[in-house]
Motif scaffolding. Structure first.
Motif, mmCIF file in Angstrom:
data_model
loop_
_atom_site.group_PDB
_atom_site.id
_atom_site.type_symbol
_atom_site.label_atom_id
_atom_site.label_comp_id
_atom_site.label_asym_id
_atom_site.label_seq_id
_atom_site.Cartn_x
_atom_site.Cartn_y
_atom_site.Cartn_z
ATOM 1 N N TRP A 1 -81.740 -6.943 -20.131
ATOM 2 C CA TRP A 1 -80.785 -7.083 -21.231
ATOM 3 C C TRP A 1 -81.245 -6.318 -22.464
ATOM 4 C CZ3 TRP A 1 -76.444 -10.223 -20.440
ATOM 5 C CH2 TRP A 1 -75.549 -10.251 -21.512
ATOM 6 N N ASP B 1 -77.547 -7.870 -30.464
ATOM 7 C CA ASP B 1 -77.416 -7.718 -29.024
ATOM 8 C C ASP B 1 -78.646 -8.239 -28.280
ATOM 9 O OD1 ASP B 1 -74.974 -6.540 -29.357
ATOM 10 O OD2 ASP B 1 -75.760 -4.495 -29.274
ATOM 11 N N MET C 1 -83.478 -15.575 -23.069
ATOM 12 C CA MET C 1 -83.949 -15.566 -21.687
ATOM 13 C C MET C 1 -85.476 -15.557 -21.621
ATOM 14 S SD MET C 1 -81.327 -15.967 -19.912
ATOM 15 C CE MET C 1 -82.028 -15.773 -18.297
ATOM 16 N N TRP D 1 -80.297 -11.044 -28.874
ATOM 17 C CA TRP D 1 -80.486 -12.499 -28.899
ATOM 18 C C TRP D 1 -80.469 -13.090 -27.498
ATOM 19 C CZ3 TRP D 1 -82.818 -14.538 -32.661
ATOM 20 C CH2 TRP D 1 -82.636 -14.064 -33.964
ATOM 21 N N THR D 2 -79.662 -12.534 -26.621
ATOM 22 C CA THR D 2 -79.631 -13.033 -25.251
ATOM 23 C C THR D 2 -80.962 -12.765 -24.560
ATOM 24 O OG1 THR D 2 -77.267 -12.629 -25.152
ATOM 25 C CG2 THR D 2 -78.386 -12.941 -23.069
#
Length: 51
Positions: free
Chosen positions: A50, A3, A10, A5-6
Motif C-alpha cells: 500500500w 494515502d 496495517m 494511513w492505511t
C-alpha cells in the motif's frame, strides 16, 4: 501523507499480531501462533504494497 494511513494501520495490525504470536507460544498454542504468523505476514505485505 493521507494515502499512507492505511499502510500505517496495517503495520500496527501486524505488530499487534506479533504480540499475539508471542502470547500464543507462551500458552503452548502452536497452531494458533502459526495462524497469527500467517496473518501478520499478510498484514505486513499489505502495508508494504500500500505504501
Amino acid at each position: 501523507m493521507s494515502d499512507n494511513w492505511t499502510a500505517v494501520a496495517m503495520a500496527f495490525v501486524a505488530l499487534f499480531l506479533v504480540g499475539g504470536i508471542i502470547s500464543f507460544f507462551k500458552q503452548g498454542l502452536k497452531v494458533g501462533a502459526l495462524l497469527l504468523a500467517v496473518l501478520a505476514a499478510l498484514a505486513t505485505t499489505a502495508a508494504v504494497l500500500w505504501w
